[in-house]
Design a protein around this motif. Sequence first.
Motif, PDB file in Angstrom:
ATOM      1  N   GLY A 101       0.863  -1.173   0.034  1.00 48.22           N
ATOM      2  CA  GLY A 101       0.154   0.111   0.051  1.00 48.22           C
ATOM      3  C   GLY A 101       0.626   1.314   0.034  1.00 48.22           C
ATOM      4  O   GLY A 101       0.597   2.350  -0.663  1.00 48.22           O
ATOM      5  N   ASP A 144      -9.451  -1.216  -6.657  1.00 51.97           N
ATOM      6  CA  ASP A 144      -8.610  -0.718  -5.426  1.00 51.97           C
ATOM      7  C   ASP A 144      -7.298  -1.597  -5.708  1.00 51.97           C
ATOM      8  O   ASP A 144      -5.870  -1.121  -5.535  1.00 51.97           O
ATOM      9  CB  ASP A 144      -8.996  -1.074  -4.209  1.00 51.97           C
ATOM     10  N   ILE A 197      -3.492   0.405  -6.202  1.00 53.05           N
ATOM     11  CA  ILE A 197      -2.533   0.082  -5.428  1.00 53.05           C
ATOM     12  C   ILE A 197      -1.152  -0.261  -6.211  1.00 53.05           C
ATOM     13  O   ILE A 197       0.081   0.024  -5.858  1.00 53.05           O
ATOM     14  CB  ILE A 197      -2.797  -0.666  -4.338  1.00 53.05           C
ATOM     15  N   GLN A 256       0.693   2.161  -8.733  1.00 59.61           N
ATOM     16  CA  GLN A 256       1.378   3.315  -8.175  1.00 59.61           C
ATOM     17  C   GLN A 256       2.693   3.279  -8.197  1.00 59.61           C
ATOM     18  O   GLN A 256       3.680   4.138  -8.027  1.00 59.61           O
ATOM     19  CB  GLN A 256       0.776   3.741  -6.802  1.00 59.61           C
TER      20      GLN A 256
END
Length: 978
Positions: A506, A539, A543, A546
Amino acid sequence: FATMASQARGLQNFISDLRNAKSKEEEANRVEKELANIRKKFTESVSKGGTSLSSYQRKKYVWKLVYIYVLGYDVDFGHSEIVSLVSSNKFSEKQVGYVALSLLLRAGDAMLTMVISSVRRDLTVTGPSSIPEIDAAHSLALCCIANVSGLELIQTLHVEVQRLLISPDTSPCIKKKAALCLLRLVRTSPELIPGKEFAPRIATLLQDRHLGILTSVMSLLIGLATQHEKAYEGLIPYVVHILGMLVLKKACAREYLYYRTPNPWLQIKLIKFLQLYPNAVCSTGSASEGNKQYLAQLLSIVSKILSETDVSDSINKSNADHAILFEAVNLIIIWGRNGPSNLREGAMRLLGKFISVREPNIRYLGLMTMSRLAQLEGSADSVKKYQATVLVSLKDADVSVRRRALDLLFVMCDTDNAERIVDELVTNLTVADAAIREEMVLKIAILAEKYATDLRWYVDTILKLIAIAGDFVSDSIWHRVVQIVTNHPQGDLQAYAAGTLLVAVGPRRSHETAVRVAAYILGEFGFLIAERPGMSGEDQFRILHQHWTTVGPTTRAILISTYAKLANLYEECRPLVAPVLARNRNSVDVEIQQRSSEYAAMREAFSLEAVEDLLREMPPFEDKRQSALEKRLQEKDSQEGTQSGDKNVWTAARDDTTKQKAAANGQHNASNGLQAVEEEQEDEHDEQEAEEDEEKNSESPTANAPEPDNVIGIPKEVIPAMRKAFSNLCTSSSGVLFENQLLQVGLKHEYNGCQGKVQVFFGNLSGSSLTNFKCDVDQPGHLELKMQGTPGLLESGCIVAVRSQAKLLILVEVKAPFDDAPAMRISFESDGERHVYPLRLPIVATCFMDPLILDAGAFMQRWKSLDGQERECQEVVKASQNSTPIDEECMLRIARIITEGLKFGRCQGCDPTPWTISGAATFRTGAKDSNGNNINVGCLVRVEANPQAGAYRVTTRTLHPICSRAVKNVAIVSIKLA
């Protein structure tokens, strides 16, 4: 040099000039000037018959050459002056000559043959041992042999070295040097001394009361026993007796006491020899009375060493005593379950004390030895008592002590203490040096996997490793995580791993290895957590994506595959994934470009059902329990060895297995032999033998494939002539190897040392073209073959027109002794029929011989030194009934076979009768020894004729059994054909 410098002012001035040089260029110029002057002086001396230089000048110039060589400059002249100095009767000249000889000449130099007789004369000089000149000559010769250590020097002079060692008239100093010299020769040529024959002589030497001689002899014995263990097992009582005299009775001359410890070096060598025989203490109940006595003495010796060794105020005495103690503990460990349990328990208690002392050297040795002792069956519980102490050593300032503590923790770990040990290791990983981090990570990973009672703890542990030392987590570790998670669908492991990894990556600053694991696991099992808050498919994509700009091409390729799987599962991810795939269809990285293009076009090229099947989760992996750590440790163990070159007792079991496999392979290779040559050739059995020969030829790897029924092989009526042609070509430079109405195979071959050139010609004798003509040549391990031929001949096949030829050129280099000929398989089609002819190329061991001329004394000395079953090969052959009687003309033909066919040098003067022919040669190979010199094998042959019986006896002797057999085979067949 100091002594000579005080006597030779010119040498002293030259050395001063070099030391005072202000630059490397100035020094080089001074050296070149001096070399030119020395070369001029030597040339003038040669032109005047060697009388222009005095003894003083010759010594001075040779000392200068030695000094120049020691400084690193090349010296390529002056060898004849060195030889003359070695041959001198003056000790001062002989000393200079031997020093220069040991430094400037290397094994294989042609000049060595000129000094062998001088070295032998110095070895065999006799007289009272009290005369210093005799001992000096012996010492110089032994040091020279040990330093040069050439194969020819070894084969010629090892008998004299043995004689000096075992002679009762030899002084103790020379015996010590002879033992160490023989040890060097044995390490260079392991088969030099037959164990069964030499063991009684070693037993006699072990009864000598001189401790210096015993110390040197034990070094030799350890070197011999590591190569022939069973041959020297009978010497254990002698070794135990000597050890008992030193340990129990303290019987030691004053000059061999080291801080009141009787000759610690000899004690260590004695114990090291006993370590080679782990079964020496087995079955004491069934042993004879003599064996029971020495076994009881051995156990009492070891017990006394364990009980009476204590820390001393003197560091030197403490070091000596503890060196003996640790070797005794190693002996107990090697005995294992065969030894008394009280000794193992006592050793464990002692090691427990040692790992807690402040002295780092003793603590290091204690940790290393305890890790070996802990591997014995039944030692697990006792070693666990010291777990806390070992964990303290894991924080030691010395990285080598920490490494040994890590090894011990790895050994003592089991299901009961795994979590605590792994947690301690992970904690220490944060402060560990870079030199030990990689090993710690690997060992933590395998311990966590091996003893995990809950695989979720294993996943958490690997994630901790990645977070703390991600740069040291190899691909094999995270691959293993993926494999374990994929192979355990039961329970919630897959969902737990997916959720934990998603949380771990994360933050934007996550390690790239964590991103790789998360990308793979989420692509496979992300759907199991998609319903959880903040863990939807979208999601998961955001995550992971990125990290796109901070990871490398390999990780991006994994991410591309994960994106494709997410887009397949979740409709909301498709508009997010499509631009990524489009941008990377022109990526500079081929893997990323290919994956992006294929995944982007997949939905257009295939149906939805096909796409679903293609992007389905991966099936379980094949379960391979051996981890990267175990492989790494095995590689590390295989590279371990003592600096002395003797066998490592800790890897003895593995080495024995390797040797057995090698022996089995060697026996299989030997059975292939020169089978086409070795068959009996009686005329009345020609057809039967031809069939046998064809079967044996087919044993080659290129000829043993099953052939269809419509394939035509070699006609039976051609095989006897083919076999005879092969035998002829083994000793002649050109000829016809095979011929029938369709094909003629001609051959020319020439050799120089270990290399040769073979030309093969395939001539079409038929009335039509030979199509799909192909030649396959076997590539044996002992030969390096480089081939070039008519286009298509070695690959897909070529066409040989009527009355034309195809050609094959083979460049060959021999790498090891051999006694079989490489197979060649010829296949072609003619008039709609397929022909396959298995042949053998006449490349045999005698092709690589260099003739050697020896005088009678040298030949007989070598002949006697090579006596033994393993080195000698002998066969009696009767002349055929229609052959000419054995007379002088017949013996001349045999002599020509030996000199021209087998390429041996005729040794005149050593034949007791006119019916005997003796020869010598050197078998050349391209293999290199540890010093970079070519490995060669000396070969001797003797043919003895019995005119009354009409028979010949052929005897060959070499250091290598395969060489003996190969020379004998070719000689037998050549004599039959003569």
